[in-house]
Design an enzyme around this catalytic site. Structure first.
Site, PDB file in Angstrom:
ATOM      1  CB  SER A 395      -0.924   0.003   1.232  1.00 16.31           C
ATOM      2  OG  SER A 395      -0.156  -0.096   2.424  1.00 16.31           O
ATOM      3  CB  THR A 417      -3.744  -8.673   1.367  1.00 23.35           C
ATOM      4  OG1 THR A 417      -4.813  -7.867   1.882  1.00 23.35           O
ATOM      5  CG2 THR A 417      -4.123 -10.139   1.471  1.00 23.35           C
ATOM      6  CB  CYS A 418      -2.474  -3.681   3.507  1.00 23.82           C
ATOM      7  SG  CYS A 418      -4.261  -3.696   3.613  1.00 23.82           S
ATOM      8  CG  PHE A 419       1.165  -3.958   5.575  1.00 26.32           C
ATOM      9  CD1 PHE A 419       1.429  -2.652   5.207  1.00 26.32           C
ATOM     10  CD2 PHE A 419       0.106  -4.203   6.445  1.00 26.32           C
ATOM     11  CE1 PHE A 419       0.685  -1.602   5.722  1.00 26.32           C
ATOM     12  CE2 PHE A 419      -0.642  -3.157   6.961  1.00 26.32           C
ATOM     13  CZ  PHE A 419      -0.352  -1.856   6.604  1.00 26.32           C
TER      14      PHE A 419
END
EC number: 2.3.2.26
Length: 451
Positions: A395, A417-419
């Protein structure tokens, strides 16, 4: 509306290209589609066999079943070739390579559903070459990239990377956007029918929406990271004694026109409390993820259903649908391992048993299972090309694959999932790691497990 928004509105002028035609091709004995295997079992039997098949074998069997169903013709008649296959007709399309989206859209606009079931014969203006399948595949490839052209305002980058795309809820700035989404759905359906790949890098959530699967607040992670984190905070913290000023309503800004929308009847008058916060999160998530792009996906499904009955796709999950439409990625385990970061005590060293077992497991898996793991952790099974795993993004920009240690071995692995983070417990054996990682991938998706 700001100046940038005004600049992305596109009006497509009529192209100076011949209209599409359907013609008889006496030089071909059959169309370019691969004939489906005759011995493919029924979908009921395939589902009964799923526990005894590998992930790859199960997917390939479903794919062959779909090809057989599509070969029956629109009326579903068995053993009776469609008129296109019987008469060896070709759908001749002429486009300019540098106007491939505009020209293809105009060419397809006048075609009937029956026309669409004929094999394609693509010709690029100014280029010499007979289309025996190669030019068609090239056209699908070029067109798949062009649908993401920001000029059309149809898609935006995922919130977690810059190589996957999601539906733009503000696509209405382009007055033709719904016609375009219907066209894109038609092309995806045509590619499925033709057995060709349409390598469009959609987010995993887009495939869930195509399948009309229920959404959860975890799906928000690929759309709006900050909003997702605020939902997590709301669920993880006690609200007694807090006055957050939240009600079951939301303010919208439609290009300068503000409106307050109620998430339920009399929502403006209902405060969010500890007791009803989960209902609020679910309703707000549904509004953000579904209602805000309902018209776009309605148009997309309308186009898709011209060629492929959406009910046929319900036998695939979102990972399989991604492979079905865009192809299975080639995932190099060595490149993956080389570009992984370890945190909280893990390291890629001989004395770190869990990491050694992890890579032993990944290297033993086929491409389908590796794709499942990658999608579980990052939200997509695609790897940036040509950078490979060193080009993974999160992100906030470049973000390699991370494996983070937690000591509680009673937990299942989790994914942020963002990282691009795999939260991996410090298990005591290879078998325990294998069992729990499989369970996490197939039973929990990429969801945070709130404790």
């Amino acid at each position: 509306m700001n100046d940038n928004q005004q600049q992305i509105v596109v009006n497509i002028p009529p192209g100076a290209i011949p209209a599409p035609i359907v013609r008889i091709d006496s030089s071909r004995t059959q169309d370019a589609r691969v004939s489906p295997a005759a011995d493919v079992p029924s979908i009921k039997i395939i589902h009964e066999l799923k526990d005894s098949l590998s992930i790859g074998s199960l997917f390939k069997m479903k794919r062959d079943w779909l090809a057989r169903e599509l070969s029956k013709g629109k009326d579903g008649s068995k053993g009776k070739p469609s008129p296109a296959r019987h008469e060896r007709r070709l759908l001749q399309i002429v486009v300019r390579r540098d106007h491939v989206f505009q020209d293809s859209y105009l060419q397809f606009a006048s075609l009937s559903d029956d026309d669409l079931r004929n094999p394609l014969s693509i010709h690029f203006v100014g280029e010499v070459g007979r289309d025996d399948g190669g030019v068609t595949r090239d056209w699908y490839s070029v067109l798949a990239k062009e649908i993401f052209n920001p000029q059309y305002a149809l898609f935006t980058h995922s919130a977690v990377d810059d190589y996957t795309f999601q539906i733009n809820p503000n696509s209405g700035i382009n007055p033709d956007h719904l016609d375009f989404f219907r066209f894109i759905g038609t092309i995806v359906g045509k590619a499925l029918y033709d057995g060709c790949l349409f390598v469009a890098h959609f987010t995993r959530f887009v495939y869930k929406q195509i399948l009309d699967e229920p959404v959860t607040y975890h799906d928000m992670a690929s759309v709006d990271v900050q909003f997702y984190e605020s939902l997590c905070w709301l669920l993880q913290n006690k609200l007694e004694g807090m006055d957050l000023g939240l009600t079951f309503s939301v303010d919208t800004d439609n290009f300068g026109s503000y409106e307050e929308i109620e998430l339920k009847k009399n929502g403006k008058e209902i405060a969010v409390t500890e007791q009803n916060k989960r209902e609020y999160v679910d309703l707000l998530t549904s509004w953000r993820l579904k209602e805000s792009v309902e018209a776009q996906f309605g148009a997309f499904r309308s186009g898709l259903s011209r060629i492929v009955d959406p009910a046929l796709l319900q036998h695939f999950d979102e990972a399989e649908l991604e492979w079905l439409i865009g192809g299975l990625p080639t995932i190099n385990a060595g490149d993956w391992r080389k570009n992984t970061v370890y945190k909280a005590g893990f390291s890629d060293s001989p004395d770190c048993h869990v990491i050694r077992w992890f890579w032993q497991l990944v290297e033993s898996w086929d491409q389908e299972m590796r794709a499942r793991l990658l999608q579980f952790v990052t939200g997509t099974s695609k790897v940036p090309y040509p950078e490979g795993f060193k080009g993974l993004r999160g992100s906030e920009g470049l973000r390699m694959f991370h494996i983070v240690r937690v000591s509680d071995s009673t937990r299942l692995p989790q994914a942020h999932t963002c990282f691009n983070e795999l939260i991996l417990p410090d298990y005591d054996s290879y078998e325990e790691l294998q069992r729990n990682l499989n369970t996490a991938i197939f039973e929990t998706g990429n969801q945070f497990q709130l404790r």
